[in-house]
Design a protein around this motif. Structure first.
Motif, PDB file in Angstrom:
ATOM      1  N   ILE A  72       5.079 -12.663  38.632  1.00 25.48           N
ATOM      2  CA  ILE A  72       5.228 -14.126  38.532  1.00 25.48           C
ATOM      3  C   ILE A  72       5.184 -14.719  36.961  1.00 25.48           C
ATOM      4  CG2 ILE A  72       3.997 -16.389  39.191  1.00 25.48           C
ATOM      5  CD1 ILE A  72       3.346 -15.067  41.684  1.00 25.48           C
ATOM      6  N   ALA A  73       4.440 -13.813  35.985  1.00 24.12           N
ATOM      7  CA  ALA A  73       4.426 -14.157  34.869  1.00 24.12           C
ATOM      8  C   ALA A  73       5.690 -13.943  34.002  1.00 24.12           C
ATOM      9  CB  ALA A  73       3.105 -13.422  34.060  1.00 24.12           C
ATOM     10  N   ALA A  74       6.390 -12.702  34.608  1.00 24.69           N
ATOM     11  CA  ALA A  74       7.500 -12.650  33.863  1.00 24.69           C
ATOM     12  C   ALA A  74       8.726 -13.445  34.337  1.00 24.69           C
ATOM     13  CB  ALA A  74       7.928 -11.074  34.143  1.00 24.69           C
ATOM     14  N   LEU A  75       8.690 -13.998  35.522  1.00 20.79           N
ATOM     15  CA  LEU A  75       9.663 -14.587  36.089  1.00 20.79           C
ATOM     16  C   LEU A  75      10.324 -15.880  35.243  1.00 20.79           C
ATOM     17  CD1 LEU A  75      11.244 -15.450  38.754  1.00 20.79           C
ATOM     18  CD2 LEU A  75       9.597 -16.820  39.479  1.00 20.79           C
ATOM     19  N   PRO A  76      11.587 -15.950  35.092  1.00 26.40           N
ATOM     20  CA  PRO A  76      11.995 -17.018  34.274  1.00 26.40           C
ATOM     21  C   PRO A  76      12.100 -18.340  35.262  1.00 26.40           C
ATOM     22  CG  PRO A  76      13.559 -15.048  34.439  1.00 26.40           C
ATOM     23  CD  PRO A  76      12.646 -14.890  35.271  1.00 26.40           C
ATOM     24  N   ILE A 117      16.637 -18.196  41.546  1.00 19.63           N
ATOM     25  CA  ILE A 117      16.491 -17.722  42.920  1.00 19.63           C
ATOM     26  C   ILE A 117      16.417 -15.949  42.639  1.00 19.63           C
ATOM     27  CG2 ILE A 117      18.239 -16.782  45.052  1.00 19.63           C
ATOM     28  CD1 ILE A 117      20.069 -19.373  44.306  1.00 19.63           C
ATOM     29  N   VAL A 118      15.168 -15.588  43.464  1.00 17.91           N
ATOM     30  CA  VAL A 118      14.660 -14.359  43.314  1.00 17.91           C
ATOM     31  C   VAL A 118      15.277 -13.337  44.231  1.00 17.91           C
ATOM     32  CG1 VAL A 118      12.666 -13.108  43.493  1.00 17.91           C
ATOM     33  CG2 VAL A 118      12.568 -15.184  42.058  1.00 17.91           C
ATOM     34  N   ILE A 119      15.862 -12.392  43.991  1.00 19.19           N
ATOM     35  CA  ILE A 119      16.153 -11.185  44.665  1.00 19.19           C
ATOM     36  C   ILE A 119      15.475  -9.967  44.709  1.00 19.19           C
ATOM     37  CG2 ILE A 119      18.142  -9.430  44.954  1.00 19.19           C
ATOM     38  CD1 ILE A 119      20.070 -11.532  44.060  1.00 19.19           C
ATOM     39  N   ALA A 120      15.054  -9.403  45.843  1.00 14.69           N
ATOM     40  CA  ALA A 120      14.273  -8.319  45.749  1.00 14.69           C
ATOM     41  C   ALA A 120      14.411  -7.552  47.119  1.00 14.69           C
ATOM     42  CB  ALA A 120      12.631  -8.692  45.725  1.00 14.69           C
ATOM     43  N   ASP A 121      14.029  -6.317  47.089  1.00 16.39           N
ATOM     44  CA  ASP A 121      14.040  -5.429  48.270  1.00 16.39           C
ATOM     45  C   ASP A 121      13.389  -5.973  49.387  1.00 16.39           C
ATOM     46  OD1 ASP A 121      14.627  -3.487  50.051  1.00 16.39           O
ATOM     47  OD2 ASP A 121      13.371  -2.167  49.083  1.00 16.39           O
ATOM     48  N   GLN A 156       7.513 -22.506  41.912  1.00 16.02           N
ATOM     49  CA  GLN A 156       7.716 -21.437  40.976  1.00 16.02           C
ATOM     50  C   GLN A 156       9.005 -20.795  40.987  1.00 16.02           C
ATOM     51  OE1 GLN A 156       3.598 -19.741  41.697  1.00 16.02           O
ATOM     52  NE2 GLN A 156       3.427 -19.905  39.506  1.00 16.02           N
ATOM     53  N   VAL A 157       9.505 -20.773  42.192  1.00 19.05           N
ATOM     54  CA  VAL A 157      10.902 -19.988  42.638  1.00 19.05           C
ATOM     55  C   VAL A 157      11.763 -21.055  43.400  1.00 19.05           C
ATOM     56  CG1 VAL A 157      11.605 -18.231  44.217  1.00 19.05           C
ATOM     57  CG2 VAL A 157       9.732 -17.895  42.838  1.00 19.05           C
TER      58      VAL A 157
END
Length: 810
Positions: free
Chosen positions: A411-415, A419-423, A437-438
């Motif tokens: 979360i600290a590194a998130l620009p 739109i967050v993509i993850a497995d 935050q997202v």
């Protein structure tokens, strides 16, 4: 060699041996009686004790035979001798003598480890003096055979049947509440679905049943407190119906996990949370750690695991406390369920078996977690498979405490604005997210009823799941539009779509245009503040009886006035609708000495009680009118059934107002019974506004208690009969230009809110957590589409037909 189960005949309570040798011989007699050993094994126990003391300290001894005499063991097993008064055992005092018959050292090591993990000491102390065999099963994580059915299909002597009414099925949160309730009683509790059954105390077993909405189950019990246990279980199960219906979302069909990128650059998955957003993508890359098996001594690895479990529990408890400040309680409930999983005796015992075989703590823990997760992954039921994420989540937490870090502060590194993509995303990580935050979330795995999806809906965060491996190949900073309602991620969209997306505004975006104004059901300034943060325009319903419920006492005029004044001041610039005391019926108050009635739901409650008890009504109204000078108060009269009741209340209100020289306030009528719905045209002439309570209107119209175990699922406000009553009310309000709102549960359901707007209702009130998903649902379609869908719903003949109309919208 077979292993004998721990039976009551293996446990001797309140033994009184005169010395250590006598105790060991009594253990030998128990072993022989249970057909674990030959008669000569007693001598082997005494010989082993002469070599070295078998006392473990902490009041426990574990006598066992010499390795050379294992041929005397007929069946692996243990017996327990309880000595409440204590017995001198060398330098120690022993209260439990656990005799072991085993052809290997594994059972000895396992018992040593289990003994260490039975902390705090109060758990062991309770075994020293208990007169219940079941207490040993509970603390050792063993099911009590005396209260177990001979086969999974058979039930225990006391039982009741129930049909699950939770839209999301029996997932971790309700299962944890069932298990907590079961643990309170001296009884074995079994839950059965078809031919599969589970121990009601074990959350993992309950989850493996995979009970879906509408499926029948049997809850049975045996033991001294069996009947009380079943009554408590029924209360717990029923009490969860309302919150489960409030937080659930329809279960979309989950596409297979494969590559599904279409020629028009759309990655498809399963819809999990509605809403559209246009933003660049950013991929969260999992921090995979290969946990090596680094064996140590049993004592050192046991201590490491014990410390790690304690650290994980403390970390989880802290996150639960932090989640209390969130605008919804979904995160807190999910984390509390995980805490119960982490404290599961059978999970720890399985890990201990690997420790006893000589493996390291971290490797043993990961193997145990993966074994449990794979069991859930293998289920044919999507809801059960979705729970494997929770198992792996608690596994990661303990591994982190063991120094095998598997978590990063992503979360600290998130620009910003991505739109967050993850497995996949662990529920505990999702629980850290706050609104804004997202912008959107796309997962290659997971499912619509996974806890990550539930939290996304609570946040109003557009979300797509089960998109497959192709999703993970999308480069960072790719322009995209996420449509959570359809489960689609459009890559490199056209400039026209990018410039005109149905994007997600912040809660404070006053320019947002919706087909209805959204208000909050809030009883405290804190609840109102949370709702404001989610974009509520005012308080559509404050239940005045909540003041008394929180105080656990009757409040006089001054105390009521202070509470109403505080709420009024907090609502300046908005609106505040306060419902008069709605007590009586199923909301009886002990200090009022209300008469007992054969059918309280049809007796003295709501407005009838208020008119009959001026000693309650007048100070209540005085408190409201005194508070009205400090903020925008409106008064709502509950359970109106006639014009006469409305006029009588208005006359009393006016008399109180004149006596206090207070400002006039709007006075509305709550439509909660069919009589009021049919009289809506007349009531609209005499009320300043109308408000529909869909909960009571549904159960009175259908003659169906919404908390009844057999009918809860069918007591649905989307029933065609209820919708036609609502439509009649809406038409009457419109004809007389009388403001109309809905503050029942239907308003807080995305599909229900769409139907209400289609019927012409322009004011909806709900709890704070429901605001984001409802806003997203109302934004997803045009007013013309909502009107057309409502017409189809009114024309439908069955509840199933209406449900299909609302569920097909996501």
């Amino acid at each position: 060699m077979t292993t004998a189960p721990l039976l009551p005949l293996h446990i001797k309570l309140n033994a009184k041996p005169t010395d250590k040798s006598t105790a060991i011989l009594q253990v030998a007699d128990l072993m022989e009686a249970c057909k674990l050993t030959a008669p000569e094994y007693g001598a082997s126990l005494l010989q082993r004790e002469a070599v070295a003391s078998t006392s473990l300290g902490h009041g426990i001894a574990i006598p066992h035979g010499m390795p050379a005499h294992r041929h005397l063991i007929r069946q692996t097993g243990v017996v327990i001798l309880q000595i409440p008064e204590g017995l001198k055992w060398g330098d120690d005092t022993v209260h439990l003598v656990i005799g072991i018959a085993a052809d290997t050292d594994a059972h000895l090591s396992l018992l040593q480890r289990l003994t260490r993990l039975l902390q705090p000491p109060s758990r062991l102390l309770s075994l020293f003096t208990t007169d219940r065999h079941e207490a040993f099963y509970e603390l050792l994580g063993i099911q009590a055979p005396a209260h177990s059915p001979p086969s999974p299909q058979d039930d225990l002597p006391h039982r009741f049947e129930w049909r699950l009414a939770y839209p999301g099925g029996l997932h971790a949160r309700p299962a944890s509440e069932w298990a907590k309730t079961a643990h309170r009683f001296d009884a074995a509790i079994r839950v059965r679905r078809g031919n599969e059954s589970a121990d009601g105390r074990q959350i993992f077993e309950l989850l493996r049943l995979g009970i879906m909405q509408g499926e029948s189950l049997v809850v049975s019990a045996a033991g001294p407190e069996a009947e009380s246990a079943l009554q408590a279980m029924r209360i717990t199960m029923l009490a969860l119906c309302e919150p489960e219906n409030r937080t659930a979302a329809p279960m979309p069909t989950i596409p297979p996990l494969d590559d599904r990128t279409s020629p028009d650059r759309i990655v498809s998955g399963a819809p999990a949370s509605p809403g559209q957003v246009s933003a660049p993508t950013w991929r969260l890359r999992a921090n995979q750690v290969d946990v090596a098996d680094r064996p140590g001594t049993l004592q050192s690895e046991s201590c490491r695991l014990e410390l790690a479990l304690g650290e994980a529990l403390r970390s989880l408890t802290a996150q639960i406390e932090q989640s209390a400040s969130r605008p919804d309680n979904n995160a807190q409930g999910i984390l509390q369920a995980q805490r119960l999983m982490l404290d599961d005796r059978s999970l720890i015992a399985e890990c201990c078996q690997l420790l006893a075989q000589g493996h390291g703590a971290a490797w043993s823990w990961q193997q145990t977690i993966e074994n449990r997760a794979r069991q859930l992954d293998a289920s044919e039921r999507p809801m059960v498979r979705a729970r494997s994420a929770d198992i792996r989540d608690i596994g990661r937490r303990v591994l982190d405490a063991l120094g095998e870090s598997m978590q990063t502060d992503w979360i600290a590194a998130l620009p910003a604005d991505r739109i967050v993509i993850a497995d996949d995303l662990p529920p505990s990580e999702m629980a850290r997210l706050l609104p804004g935050q997202v912008l959107g979330l796309c997962l290659a795995g997971s499912g619509p009823q996974a806890h990550t999806a539930i939290l996304a809906r609570a946040l109003g965060l557009p979300c797509m799941v089960a998109a497959g491996a192709t999703l993970l190949s999308v480069p960072d900073d790719t322009p995209a539009i996420l449509d959570g309602a359809r489960g689609e991620l459009t890559l490199h969209p056209s400039s026209e779509r990018t410039n005109h997306p149905r994007s997600v505004p912040s809660a404070s975006d006053s320019a947002e245009v919706l087909p209805a104004t959204l208000f909050a059901n809030a009883d405290t300034p804190e609840q109102w503040q949370r709702a404001r943060e989610q974009g509520a325009c005012g308080v559509g319903l404050m239940r005045s009886e909540s003041l008394f419920l929180r105080a656990h006492d009757w409040l006089d005029e001054e105390a009521q006035c202070q509470a109403f004044r505080t709420m009024a001041k907090a609502s300046v610039g908005h609106s505040l609708v306060i419902r008069l005391l709605d007590i009586g019926g199923d909301k009886a108050w002990p200090t009022l000495s209300l008469p007992e009635e054969d059918n309280p739901a049809l007796g003295m409650r709501g407005v009838r009680l208020l008119l009959a008890r001026p000693d309650l009504l007048e100070p209540h109204l005085r408190a409201l009118y005194r508070a009205a000078s400090h903020g925008p108060v409106s008064i709502l009269i509950p359970m109106i059934t006639s014009v006469e009741e409305l006029l009588a209340l208005r006359e009393i209100c006016e008399a109180v107002r004149l006596d206090l020289q207070a400002p006039p306030v709007p006075i509305g009528a709550m439509i909660e019974v069919p009589a009021a719905a049919l009289l809506a045209d007349s009531l609209a002439k005499h009320a300043d506004f109308l408000s529909i309570g869909t909960n009571d209107l549904t159960q009175y119209a259908l003659a169906m208690d919404r908390q009844h175990p057999r009918f809860a699922m069918d007591a649905d406000a989307r029933h065609p009969a209820v919708l036609r009553l609502i439509d009649r009310i809406a038409q009457a309000a419109q004809a007389h230009d009388c403001p109309l709102s809905v503050c029942g549960a239907l308003a807080g359901q995305p599909g229900g809110a769409q139907l209400l707007c289609g019927l012409g209702i322009r004011s909806l009130s709900m709890v704070a957590a429901e605001l984001p998903p409802v806003r997203a649902a109302l934004r997803a379609d045009s007013v013309d589409t909502l009107v057309e869908r409502a017409k189809r719903a009114l024309a439908a003949d069955t509840l199933a037909a209406v449900r299909s109309l609302t569920e097909e919208t996501g």
